[in-house]
Design a protein around this motif. Sequence first.
Motif, PDB file in Angstrom:
ATOM      1  N   LEU A 415      -1.840   1.482  12.572  1.00 36.93           N
ATOM      2  CA  LEU A 415      -0.698   1.648  11.674  1.00 36.93           C
ATOM      3  C   LEU A 415      -1.072   1.105  10.302  1.00 36.93           C
ATOM      4  CD1 LEU A 415       2.208   0.540  14.046  1.00 36.93           C
ATOM      5  CD2 LEU A 415       1.444   2.866  13.529  1.00 36.93           C
ATOM      6  N   ILE A 416      -0.907   1.942   9.279  1.00 30.16           N
ATOM      7  CA  ILE A 416      -1.249   1.565   7.905  1.00 30.16           C
ATOM      8  C   ILE A 416       0.003   1.662   7.042  1.00 30.16           C
ATOM      9  CG2 ILE A 416      -2.582   2.168   5.857  1.00 30.16           C
ATOM     10  CD1 ILE A 416      -4.739   3.248   7.586  1.00 30.16           C
ATOM     11  N   ARG A 417       0.230   0.628   6.247  1.00 29.66           N
ATOM     12  CA  ARG A 417       1.293   0.671   5.234  1.00 29.66           C
ATOM     13  C   ARG A 417       0.675   0.286   3.894  1.00 29.66           C
ATOM     14  NH1 ARG A 417       4.884  -2.939   3.088  1.00 29.66           N
ATOM     15  NH2 ARG A 417       4.246  -4.555   4.584  1.00 29.66           N
ATOM     16  N   ILE A 418       0.604   1.253   2.975  1.00 29.78           N
ATOM     17  CA  ILE A 418       0.010   1.024   1.658  1.00 29.78           C
ATOM     18  C   ILE A 418       0.970   0.185   0.818  1.00 29.78           C
ATOM     19  CG2 ILE A 418      -0.952   2.107  -0.398  1.00 29.78           C
ATOM     20  CD1 ILE A 418      -2.508   2.709   2.143  1.00 29.78           C
ATOM     21  N   ILE A 419       0.439  -0.887   0.225  1.00 25.19           N
ATOM     22  CA  ILE A 419       1.253  -1.760  -0.628  1.00 25.19           C
ATOM     23  C   ILE A 419       1.316  -1.147  -2.027  1.00 25.19           C
ATOM     24  CG2 ILE A 419       1.542  -4.077  -1.551  1.00 25.19           C
ATOM     25  CD1 ILE A 419       1.756  -3.852   1.513  1.00 25.19           C
ATOM     26  N   ASN A 420       2.530  -0.886  -2.477  1.00 27.89           N
ATOM     27  CA  ASN A 420       2.732  -0.353  -3.826  1.00 27.89           C
ATOM     28  C   ASN A 420       2.849  -1.541  -4.785  1.00 27.89           C
ATOM     29  OD1 ASN A 420       3.524   0.963  -6.167  1.00 27.89           O
ATOM     30  ND2 ASN A 420       4.811   2.435  -5.064  1.00 27.89           N
ATOM     31  N   TYR A 421       1.790  -1.763  -5.559  1.00 30.14           N
ATOM     32  CA  TYR A 421       1.777  -2.917  -6.450  1.00 30.14           C
ATOM     33  C   TYR A 421       1.252  -2.484  -7.817  1.00 30.14           C
ATOM     34  CZ  TYR A 421      -3.326  -3.397  -6.283  1.00 30.14           C
ATOM     35  OH  TYR A 421      -4.669  -3.195  -6.423  1.00 30.14           O
ATOM     36  N   THR A 422       1.345  -3.395  -8.801  1.00 28.49           N
ATOM     37  CA  THR A 422       0.870  -3.132 -10.162  1.00 28.49           C
ATOM     38  C   THR A 422      -0.426  -3.893 -10.391  1.00 28.49           C
ATOM     39  OG1 THR A 422       3.126  -2.808 -10.961  1.00 28.49           O
ATOM     40  CG2 THR A 422       1.435  -3.284 -12.606  1.00 28.49           C
ATOM     41  N   TYR A 423      -1.416  -3.157 -10.869  1.00 29.73           N
ATOM     42  CA  TYR A 423      -2.736  -3.740 -11.097  1.00 29.73           C
ATOM     43  C   TYR A 423      -2.916  -4.006 -12.593  1.00 29.73           C
ATOM     44  CZ  TYR A 423      -7.820  -4.199 -11.229  1.00 29.73           C
ATOM     45  OH  TYR A 423      -9.096  -4.658 -11.426  1.00 29.73           O
TER      46      TYR A 423
END
Length: 557
Positions: A415-423
């Motif tokens: 199970l993969i959940r991509i973290i939506n973050y600001t780089y």
Amino acid sequence: MLKLIPFLLLLSLPSLVVISLPTGISVFNGPIYTNSVLGFVNITSLLAYNSSAKNLQVPLYGASLQLNVMLVANSTNGEYYFWLQNVADFITNESQFFFGDNVWNTTSPFAGVSNITGRGSVYSTNTPLYHSSYYAYSTNITNYTLPFSFYLIINESYNISGVKVSFGYVILQNGKLLPPNPVFYDNVFIPVSGIISASIVVANQTTPNITIGLTTYVGNYLDAELVWGGFSNGEITTFIKMSSLLALYYMKDGNWVPFSEVYTYGLNTAESSTNLHVTIYKNGDAYVTIGKPDYGLLTSNFNPSIPGFLFLNISSKIPFIINGSLTDNFTGYVNSLIRLRFYDNYSINSTSFALLNGSYPSLIYPTNWFKNLTINPEYAYYYLIRVNSPIPVIANVNGKLVRLNSSNWLVQGSLIRIINYTYYNNSNERIIIVSIYPSTSLKIMEPTLINITTITQYRVNVKSNIPVFILENGEKFKLNGSIWVNKGTNMTLVANIPFYYIGKFIGTYNVSPGQSVLVNGPINESLVLYPNIPIIIIILLIPLIILALVIIKKIVN
């Protein structure tokens, strides 16, 4: 109802005028003592017909295959003989069959049975100079499909009260291969007072004879038979189609051993056929076909193949090696050593591989009794997960926070959940995620490409003592210190400057309010206000002009 041949003249077979005999394989020479006999048949063609069958109250297209042996019980009162019959009866034009058993008391040519118990019953023959009664039972009729292959089994054991006889069968193939399911359809108990021992016996002798007047009624041979014949009631039938393989074994020291010297005919079974011929097949079995009967010795070194008792079923999504051959499935009976190899690490293609879970046998040995063995090797499947992203990708994988590389191998079901973050590249430049394909959350069931779409933003910082606004894509935003603006945006700087000032943005771009700038990097601007000299002069001149006009008006008046 199956019957014994009631008597035989004591003459050698070649001197007999023989029209028909039960045909297949039989054993006369001994002595052989055992507690279990096994008959095997594989039928690929079968059709029989007898136009006179109705006179015997049997089907026109009937036939039977009979496994018949002699049971000898020794007691303090002498020896008792019982003829045991385990029979497959066929209605060949309708592809139907059933199993049935008989027990006859052959201690003398006219003896009957009594007190025998089982699922069947004791029946009277009402025939003079013949056995007065017998025991019989049969199963329900069912259908068969060629090729049709099965075992017939007769087991015996005894205790202080008598002998237990078990009649059974095991169907190996009914159109298709089947896993073995031994069925003992009837367990018969024969009471014997003062019993000492009991065995199934093959010997060069007959049961006791009786002489009445000038006629000697000869007993039955102590033989073992696996023979084809008519349906029952002493029927003689003719086969229109016949192709079958036969083999006959007995239990010796815990192993099934073939009888070595076998003949092509039976002498105790009443049902017979007119046109069957027996030869040795290439695998060592007896091969029964239509032809001219040749009653006599078949071989003194009978060595049939044993079809096997262990049914092995291997099904795998990953190929494996069995006896040197690559395959992905195997279903069949094991009659010799099998060598297996399952791959520990198998490359399916450039984007998938499998790792073997657990341990599995590398050698499979034949067994002496029926057994089902199913092997379904379990593999963990790994898939290539590629990530296309201009920024590092942080994801929660199976509950653990990790950084994904451009290429990753993950086990099936992850199970993969991509973290939506600001780089942030620095304090004035950042990259934000605008879309994740195919989804933010994934369950890995195949090779997958994850595409991360981003946009770069730059900090726009404006210093001003009055409110400043930005027009972007038709929308107006009030600028409070600094904001982030997408790269490539055409942005208009707007300020509500008092009329007595002239303003100009000084910095990255030197533009007047209302002019557009292209955001290709960080922007730092300061709104500088200058006095609006013409307006100020006008403002200062207006009172003087008004005063001058007033003075002039007074002078004129």
